[in-house]
Design an enzyme around this catalytic site. Structure first.
Site, PDB file in Angstrom:
ATOM      1  N   ARG A   1      -4.719   5.169   8.809  1.00 16.56           N
ATOM      2  CA  ARG A   1      -4.030   5.649   9.988  1.00 16.56           C
ATOM      3  C   ARG A   1      -5.082   5.622  11.093  1.00 16.56           C
ATOM      4  NH1 ARG A   1      -0.714  11.316  10.434  1.00 16.56           N
ATOM      5  NH2 ARG A   1      -2.729  12.021  11.209  1.00 16.56           N
TER       6      ARG A   1
ATOM      7  N   LYS B   1       2.555  21.874  13.392  1.00 21.21           N
ATOM      8  CA  LYS B   1       3.366  20.799  14.003  1.00 21.21           C
ATOM      9  C   LYS B   1       4.730  20.604  13.349  1.00 21.21           C
ATOM     10  CE  LYS B   1       1.298  17.023  11.429  1.00 21.21           C
ATOM     11  NZ  LYS B   1       0.084  16.214  11.306  1.00 21.21           N
TER      12      LYS B   1
HETATM   13  C1  LIG Z   1      -0.628  16.799  10.302  1.00 23.38           C
HETATM   14  C2  LIG Z   1      -2.066  16.730  10.228  1.00 23.38           C
HETATM   15  C3  LIG Z   1      -2.760  17.590   9.366  1.00 23.38           C
HETATM   16  C4  LIG Z   1      -2.070  18.549   8.423  1.00 23.38           C
HETATM   17  O1  LIG Z   1      -1.781  17.889   7.214  1.00 23.38           O
HETATM   18  P1  LIG Z   1      -1.126  18.670   5.979  1.00 23.38           P
HETATM   19  O2  LIG Z   1      -1.045  17.629   4.921  1.00 23.38           O
HETATM   20  O3  LIG Z   1       0.216  19.149   6.430  1.00 23.38           O
HETATM   21  O4  LIG Z   1      -2.033  19.776   5.620  1.00 23.38           O
HETATM   22  C5  LIG Z   1      -4.134  17.512   9.362  1.00 23.38           C
HETATM   23  N1  LIG Z   1      -4.803  16.644  10.165  1.00 23.38           N
HETATM   24  C6  LIG Z   1      -4.170  15.803  10.996  1.00 23.38           C
HETATM   25  C7  LIG Z   1      -4.960  14.872  11.840  1.00 23.38           C
HETATM   26  C8  LIG Z   1      -2.783  15.814  11.056  1.00 23.38           C
HETATM   27  O5  LIG Z   1      -2.159  14.977  11.887  1.00 23.38           O
END
Ligand SMILES: *Cc1c(COP(=O)(O)O)cnc(C)c1O
Length: 358
Positions: A131, A36
Protein backbone atom coordinates in the site's frame (compact mmCIF):
# COMPACT_ATOMS: atom_id res chain seq x y z
CA UNK A 1 -38.72 3.20 15.14
CA UNK A 2 -38.30 2.66 11.41
CA UNK A 3 -34.61 3.10 10.66
CA UNK A 4 -31.91 0.50 11.17
CA UNK A 5 -29.77 1.44 14.14
CA UNK A 6 -26.20 0.90 15.26
CA UNK A 7 -25.68 0.89 19.02
CA UNK A 8 -22.18 1.59 20.30
CA UNK A 9 -21.24 0.27 23.73
CA UNK A 10 -18.60 2.73 24.89
CA UNK A 11 -17.75 0.66 27.99
CA UNK A 12 -16.75 -2.24 25.73
CA UNK A 13 -14.51 0.05 23.68
CA UNK A 14 -12.91 1.51 26.80
CA UNK A 15 -12.32 -2.00 28.13
CA UNK A 16 -10.75 -3.16 24.86
CA UNK A 17 -8.55 -0.07 24.69
CA UNK A 18 -7.31 -0.82 28.21
CA UNK A 19 -6.46 -4.44 27.33
CA UNK A 20 -4.60 -3.43 24.15
CA UNK A 21 -2.74 -0.44 25.64
CA UNK A 22 -1.60 -2.52 28.65
CA UNK A 23 -0.31 -5.28 26.40
CA UNK A 24 1.54 -2.77 24.24
CA UNK A 25 2.90 -0.86 27.26
CA UNK A 26 4.27 -4.12 28.66
CA UNK A 27 6.30 -4.39 25.43
CA UNK A 28 7.42 -0.77 25.39
CA UNK A 29 4.86 0.47 22.87
CA UNK A 30 2.68 3.58 22.86
CA UNK A 31 -0.76 3.23 21.25
CA UNK A 32 -2.64 5.56 18.91
CA UNK A 33 -6.35 4.63 18.94
CA UNK A 34 -7.78 4.58 15.41
CA UNK A 35 -11.39 5.78 15.14
CA UNK A 36 -11.70 5.90 11.35
CA UNK A 37 -14.12 2.97 11.05
CA UNK A 38 -16.53 5.00 13.18
CA UNK A 39 -16.09 8.18 11.09
CA UNK A 40 -14.40 9.89 14.01
CA UNK A 41 -17.23 9.31 16.47
CA UNK A 42 -16.43 11.52 19.50
CA UNK A 43 -17.79 9.05 22.10
CA UNK A 44 -15.65 6.29 20.60
CA UNK A 45 -12.57 8.51 20.80
CA UNK A 46 -13.36 9.45 24.42
CA UNK A 47 -13.77 5.78 25.33
CA UNK A 48 -10.41 4.95 23.72
CA UNK A 49 -8.73 7.82 25.58
CA UNK A 50 -10.22 6.68 28.92
CA UNK A 51 -8.86 3.23 28.06
CA UNK A 52 -5.35 4.63 27.80
CA UNK A 53 -4.53 5.46 24.17
CA UNK A 54 -2.06 8.36 23.87
CA UNK A 55 -3.53 9.94 20.72
CA UNK A 56 -6.28 9.49 18.14
CA UNK A 57 -5.50 8.32 14.61
CA UNK A 58 -7.83 9.29 11.78
CA UNK A 59 -7.70 8.88 8.03
CA UNK A 60 -9.82 11.89 7.10
CA UNK A 61 -9.66 15.57 7.90
CA UNK A 62 -13.46 15.73 8.23
CA UNK A 63 -13.26 13.21 11.06
CA UNK A 64 -10.47 15.09 12.82
CA UNK A 65 -12.54 18.27 12.61
CA UNK A 66 -15.55 16.41 13.98
CA UNK A 67 -13.50 15.24 16.97
CA UNK A 68 -12.09 18.72 17.60
CA UNK A 69 -15.55 20.29 17.30
CA UNK A 70 -16.74 17.87 19.99
CA UNK A 71 -14.07 19.24 22.33
CA UNK A 72 -11.51 16.44 22.13
CA UNK A 73 -8.08 17.91 22.86
CA UNK A 74 -5.93 14.80 22.47
CA UNK A 75 -3.16 14.80 19.85
CA UNK A 76 -4.43 13.75 16.40
CA UNK A 77 -2.47 11.76 13.84
CA UNK A 78 -3.50 11.86 10.19
CA UNK A 79 -3.13 8.26 8.97
CA UNK A 80 -3.98 8.55 5.30
CA UNK A 81 -1.25 10.23 3.24
CA UNK A 82 -2.14 13.93 2.92
CA UNK A 83 -3.41 15.15 -0.42
CA UNK A 84 -1.25 17.82 -2.07
CA UNK A 85 -4.29 20.02 -2.62
CA UNK A 86 -5.12 19.98 1.11
CA UNK A 87 -1.73 20.88 2.56
CA UNK A 88 -3.19 23.97 4.20
CA UNK A 89 -5.99 22.01 5.87
CA UNK A 90 -3.66 19.20 6.96
CA UNK A 91 -1.34 21.56 8.83
CA UNK A 92 -4.37 23.15 10.49
CA UNK A 93 -6.01 19.89 11.54
CA UNK A 94 -3.15 17.60 12.55
CA UNK A 95 0.21 18.18 14.21
CA UNK A 96 1.47 14.82 12.93
CA UNK A 97 0.91 12.96 9.66
CA UNK A 98 2.18 9.82 7.96
CA UNK A 99 3.93 10.67 4.67
CA UNK A 100 5.65 9.19 1.65
CA UNK A 101 5.84 11.94 -1.04
CA UNK A 102 8.41 14.74 -1.12
CA UNK A 103 6.15 17.02 -3.17
CA UNK A 104 3.54 16.82 -0.43
CA UNK A 105 6.12 17.32 2.33
CA UNK A 106 7.39 20.43 0.54
CA UNK A 107 3.84 21.82 0.42
CA UNK A 108 3.26 21.01 4.11
CA UNK A 109 6.57 22.66 4.97
CA UNK A 110 5.69 25.81 3.05
CA UNK A 111 2.37 26.13 4.89
CA UNK A 112 3.95 25.40 8.26
CA UNK A 113 6.69 28.01 7.75
CA UNK A 114 4.15 30.61 6.71
CA UNK A 115 2.18 29.87 9.88
CA UNK A 116 5.27 29.84 12.14
CA UNK A 117 4.64 26.20 12.93
CA UNK A 118 6.41 22.90 12.59
CA UNK A 119 4.54 19.96 11.09
CA UNK A 120 5.74 16.60 12.43
CA UNK A 121 5.88 13.55 10.18
CA UNK A 122 6.38 9.82 10.37
CA UNK A 123 7.90 8.62 7.09
CA UNK A 124 6.19 5.48 5.85
CA UNK A 125 8.32 2.74 4.36
CA UNK A 126 7.04 -0.10 2.15
CA UNK A 127 7.81 -3.52 3.60
CA UNK A 128 5.78 -5.90 1.45
CA UNK A 129 2.06 -5.10 1.77
CA UNK A 130 2.31 -2.70 -1.20
CA UNK A 131 0.00 0.00 0.00
CA UNK A 132 1.69 3.27 0.97
CA UNK A 133 5.40 3.67 1.56
CA UNK A 134 8.84 4.77 0.39
CA UNK A 135 10.85 1.87 -1.04
CA UNK A 136 13.62 0.92 1.42
CA UNK A 137 16.35 1.66 -1.15
CA UNK A 138 15.05 5.23 -1.50
CA UNK A 139 14.72 5.92 2.22
CA UNK A 140 18.09 7.57 2.88
CA UNK A 141 17.99 10.04 -0.07
CA UNK A 142 14.30 10.70 0.69
CA UNK A 143 15.08 11.47 4.33
CA UNK A 144 17.99 13.70 3.32
CA UNK A 145 15.60 15.78 1.20
CA UNK A 146 12.89 15.83 3.90
CA UNK A 147 15.36 17.05 6.54
CA UNK A 148 16.10 20.10 4.38
CA UNK A 149 12.47 21.27 4.60
CA UNK A 150 12.32 23.94 7.33
CA UNK A 151 8.64 23.46 8.27
CA UNK A 152 8.90 19.68 8.64
CA UNK A 153 10.26 17.65 11.54
CA UNK A 154 10.88 13.97 10.88
CA UNK A 155 10.00 12.28 14.19
CA UNK A 156 9.51 8.71 13.13
CA UNK A 157 9.61 5.85 10.68
CA UNK A 158 6.59 3.62 10.14
CA UNK A 159 5.14 0.89 8.02
CA UNK A 160 1.67 -0.45 7.35
CA UNK A 161 0.99 -4.15 6.87
CA UNK A 162 -1.96 -6.54 6.54
CA UNK A 163 -4.10 -4.03 4.68
CA UNK A 164 -3.88 -4.31 0.90
CA UNK A 165 -1.67 -7.34 0.41
CA UNK A 166 -2.57 -9.16 3.63
CA UNK A 167 1.13 -9.41 4.57
CA UNK A 168 1.46 -10.14 8.29
CA UNK A 169 4.06 -8.50 10.49
CA UNK A 170 6.76 -10.96 11.47
CA UNK A 171 10.19 -10.92 13.10
CA UNK A 172 11.84 -10.41 9.72
CA UNK A 173 9.93 -7.40 8.41
CA UNK A 174 9.88 -5.78 11.87
CA UNK A 175 13.64 -6.28 12.22
CA UNK A 176 13.94 -4.65 8.80
CA UNK A 177 11.94 -1.65 10.02
CA UNK A 178 14.11 -1.37 13.14
CA UNK A 179 17.28 -1.58 11.02
CA UNK A 180 16.03 1.11 8.62
CA UNK A 181 15.23 3.37 11.60
CA UNK A 182 18.75 2.81 12.94
CA UNK A 183 20.22 3.59 9.51
CA UNK A 184 18.31 6.90 9.39
CA UNK A 185 19.46 7.76 12.92
CA UNK A 186 23.14 7.03 12.30
CA UNK A 187 23.27 8.56 8.80
CA UNK A 188 21.74 11.85 9.90
CA UNK A 189 22.77 11.84 13.57
CA UNK A 190 19.22 12.26 14.82
CA UNK A 191 16.89 10.43 17.18
CA UNK A 192 13.55 9.16 15.93
CA UNK A 193 10.89 9.42 18.63
CA UNK A 194 8.68 6.78 17.03
CA UNK A 195 9.22 3.57 15.17
CA UNK A 196 5.64 2.78 14.23
CA UNK A 197 5.38 -0.81 13.14
CA UNK A 198 2.12 -2.17 14.37
CA UNK A 199 -1.60 -2.21 13.74
CA UNK A 200 -4.09 -4.82 14.92
CA UNK A 201 -2.34 -7.47 12.84
CA UNK A 202 0.68 -7.33 15.17
CA UNK A 203 -0.95 -8.44 18.43
CA UNK A 204 0.22 -12.06 18.22
CA UNK A 205 3.77 -10.98 17.45
CA UNK A 206 3.74 -8.45 20.30
CA UNK A 207 2.29 -10.91 22.82
CA UNK A 208 4.85 -13.54 21.78
CA UNK A 209 7.64 -11.07 22.53
CA UNK A 210 8.68 -11.03 18.87
CA UNK A 211 8.60 -7.28 18.32
CA UNK A 212 12.08 -5.72 18.20
CA UNK A 213 12.60 -3.34 21.14
CA UNK A 214 13.10 -0.43 18.72
CA UNK A 215 9.48 -0.66 17.53
CA UNK A 216 7.75 1.54 20.11
CA UNK A 217 4.56 2.80 18.47
CA UNK A 218 1.31 1.11 17.40
CA UNK A 219 -1.80 2.34 15.60
CA UNK A 220 -4.71 0.19 16.74
CA UNK A 221 -8.22 0.27 15.29
CA UNK A 222 -10.02 -3.04 14.81
CA UNK A 223 -8.60 -4.73 17.90
CA UNK A 224 -10.04 -1.96 20.09
CA UNK A 225 -13.34 -1.58 18.23
CA UNK A 226 -14.16 -5.24 17.53
CA UNK A 227 -11.79 -7.14 19.83
CA UNK A 228 -9.97 -9.04 17.08
CA UNK A 229 -6.46 -9.39 15.78
CA UNK A 230 -6.49 -9.09 12.00
CA UNK A 231 -4.22 -11.84 10.65
CA UNK A 232 -6.70 -14.65 11.44
CA UNK A 233 -9.52 -12.39 12.72
CA UNK A 234 -9.51 -14.30 15.99
CA UNK A 235 -11.09 -12.75 19.08
CA UNK A 236 -8.25 -11.28 21.14
CA UNK A 237 -8.07 -12.80 24.66
CA UNK A 238 -9.64 -10.54 27.27
CA UNK A 239 -11.35 -8.22 24.79
CA UNK A 240 -15.03 -7.92 23.97
CA UNK A 241 -16.51 -8.51 20.52
CA UNK A 242 -19.86 -6.89 21.30
CA UNK A 243 -19.15 -3.16 21.17
CA UNK A 244 -21.37 -2.67 18.13
CA UNK A 245 -24.90 -3.97 17.49
CA UNK A 246 -26.72 -3.34 14.22
CA UNK A 247 -30.50 -3.76 14.39
CA UNK A 248 -33.15 -3.83 11.67
CA UNK A 249 -36.83 -4.63 11.43
CA UNK A 250 -38.64 -7.63 9.93
CA UNK A 251 -40.90 -6.29 7.18
CA UNK A 252 -41.95 -9.54 5.49
CA UNK A 253 -42.09 -13.07 6.87
CA UNK A 254 -43.18 -16.01 4.71
CA UNK A 255 -42.62 -19.66 3.89
CA UNK A 256 -40.86 -19.68 0.50
CA UNK A 257 -38.92 -22.13 -1.67
CA UNK A 258 -35.22 -22.05 -0.86
CA UNK A 259 -34.12 -22.08 -4.53
CA UNK A 260 -35.11 -19.47 -7.15
CA UNK A 261 -37.22 -20.61 -10.15
CA UNK A 262 -36.92 -19.46 -13.78
CA UNK A 263 -34.09 -18.68 -16.17
CA UNK A 264 -31.16 -17.49 -14.05
CA UNK A 265 -29.06 -14.48 -15.01
CA UNK A 266 -27.05 -12.05 -12.90
CA UNK A 267 -28.39 -10.67 -9.65
CA UNK A 268 -28.78 -6.92 -9.00
CA UNK A 269 -25.03 -6.58 -8.37
CA UNK A 270 -23.66 -8.59 -11.28
CA UNK A 271 -23.11 -11.85 -9.36
CA UNK A 272 -24.56 -15.30 -9.98
CA UNK A 273 -25.32 -16.63 -6.53
CA UNK A 274 -25.88 -20.34 -5.96
CA UNK A 275 -28.81 -21.56 -3.89
CA UNK A 276 -29.18 -25.16 -2.75
CA UNK A 277 -32.73 -26.51 -2.97
CA UNK A 278 -33.70 -27.38 0.59
CA UNK A 279 -37.45 -27.31 0.06
CA UNK A 280 -39.62 -24.70 1.71
CA UNK A 281 -38.01 -22.42 4.30
CA UNK A 282 -39.11 -19.57 6.51
CA UNK A 283 -37.68 -16.31 5.22
CA UNK A 284 -37.64 -12.87 6.73
CA UNK A 285 -36.99 -9.63 4.83
CA UNK A 286 -35.48 -6.79 6.84
CA UNK A 287 -35.23 -3.06 6.19
CA UNK A 288 -31.47 -3.23 5.82
CA UNK A 289 -29.58 -3.19 2.53
CA UNK A 290 -26.31 -2.37 0.87
CA UNK A 291 -27.02 1.31 1.38
CA UNK A 292 -26.78 0.59 5.11
CA UNK A 293 -24.09 -2.06 5.58
CA UNK A 294 -21.87 -4.66 3.95
CA UNK A 295 -24.36 -7.52 4.20
CA UNK A 296 -21.68 -10.24 3.92
CA UNK A 297 -20.18 -8.92 7.16
CA UNK A 298 -23.17 -9.47 9.44
CA UNK A 299 -23.49 -12.22 12.04
CA UNK A 300 -27.00 -12.67 13.46
CA UNK A 301 -27.19 -12.54 17.25
CA UNK A 302 -29.67 -15.42 17.19
CA UNK A 303 -27.74 -18.51 15.98
CA UNK A 304 -30.94 -19.89 14.43
CA UNK A 305 -30.86 -17.12 11.83
CA UNK A 306 -28.83 -17.33 8.60
CA UNK A 307 -28.13 -14.46 6.23
CA UNK A 308 -29.12 -15.63 2.73
CA UNK A 309 -28.25 -12.44 0.85
CA UNK A 310 -29.45 -8.97 0.17
CA UNK A 311 -29.93 -6.12 -2.24
CA UNK A 312 -29.77 -2.31 -2.00
CA UNK A 313 -32.64 -2.14 0.46
CA UNK A 314 -33.37 -5.66 1.73
CA UNK A 315 -31.59 -8.21 3.85
CA UNK A 316 -32.94 -11.76 3.47
CA UNK A 317 -32.61 -14.02 6.46
CA UNK A 318 -33.62 -17.65 6.90
CA UNK A 319 -35.27 -18.25 10.23
CA UNK A 320 -34.79 -21.88 11.17
CA UNK A 321 -37.14 -22.33 14.08
CA UNK A 322 -36.66 -18.85 15.52
CA UNK A 323 -39.99 -17.39 16.67
CA UNK A 324 -40.21 -14.29 14.45
CA UNK A 325 -42.92 -11.73 13.81
CA UNK A 326 -43.32 -8.89 11.37
CA UNK A 327 -42.16 -5.79 13.25
CA UNK A 328 -39.47 -7.61 15.32
CA UNK A 329 -36.06 -5.98 15.49
CA UNK A 330 -33.21 -8.39 14.87
CA UNK A 331 -29.63 -7.79 15.99
CA UNK A 332 -26.41 -8.41 14.04
CA UNK A 333 -22.76 -8.10 14.94
CA UNK A 334 -20.92 -6.26 12.15
CA UNK A 335 -17.41 -7.11 11.00
CA UNK A 336 -15.01 -4.25 10.16
CA UNK A 337 -16.35 -3.78 6.65
CA UNK A 338 -20.00 -3.79 7.78
CA UNK A 339 -19.15 -1.45 10.67
CA UNK A 340 -17.45 1.00 8.31
CA UNK A 341 -20.45 0.97 5.94
CA UNK A 342 -23.04 1.27 8.73
CA UNK A 343 -21.18 4.14 10.39
CA UNK A 344 -20.92 5.90 7.02
CA UNK A 345 -24.54 5.31 5.98
CA UNK A 346 -26.86 8.27 6.48
CA UNK A 347 -29.76 5.79 6.80
CA UNK A 348 -28.49 4.11 9.97
CA UNK A 349 -29.22 5.81 13.28
CA UNK A 350 -26.23 5.79 15.66
CA UNK A 351 -26.59 5.75 19.39
CA UNK A 352 -24.25 5.09 22.27
CA UNK A 353 -24.90 3.24 25.47
CA UNK A 354 -22.74 2.40 28.41
CA UNK A 355 -23.14 -1.33 28.75
CA UNK A 356 -22.32 -3.48 31.75
CA UNK A 357 -18.67 -4.25 32.30
CA UNK A 358 -17.95 -7.89 31.66
C1 LIG B 1 -6.46 2.05 9.49
C2 LIG B 1 -5.06 2.16 9.82
C3 LIG B 1 -4.58 1.59 11.00
C4 LIG B 1 -5.44 0.77 11.94
O1 LIG B 1 -5.44 -0.57 11.52
P1 LIG B 1 -6.20 -1.71 12.36
O2 LIG B 1 -5.90 -2.95 11.60
O3 LIG B 1 -7.65 -1.36 12.35
O4 LIG B 1 -5.62 -1.72 13.71
C5 LIG B 1 -3.25 1.75 11.29
N1 LIG B 1 -2.42 2.45 10.47
C6 LIG B 1 -2.84 3.01 9.33
C7 LIG B 1 -1.89 3.75 8.47
C8 LIG B 1 -4.18 2.88 8.96
O5 LIG B 1 -4.60 3.44 7.82
Amino acid sequence: MARPSLTIDTAAIEHNARVITRLCAAHGMTVVGVTKATCGHPEVARAMLRGGVAAIGESRLENIRRLRAAGIRAPMVLLRLPTLSQAEAVVSAAALSLDSELTVLAALSEVAVRRHRVHEVILMVELGDLREGILPDDLIPFTAAALKLPGIRVIGLGTNLACLGGVAPDRENMARLAALARAVETTFDLRLRWVSGANSSALELIAAGGMPAAVNHARMGESILLGRETVHRRPWPGTRQDAFLLEAEVIELKEKPSAPRGTRGEDAFGHRPEFADRGTVRRALLNLGREDADLEGLTPQDPRLTVVGGTSDYLVVEADGAPLHVGDRLGFTPNYSALLAAMTSAYVAKRTRIGAHS
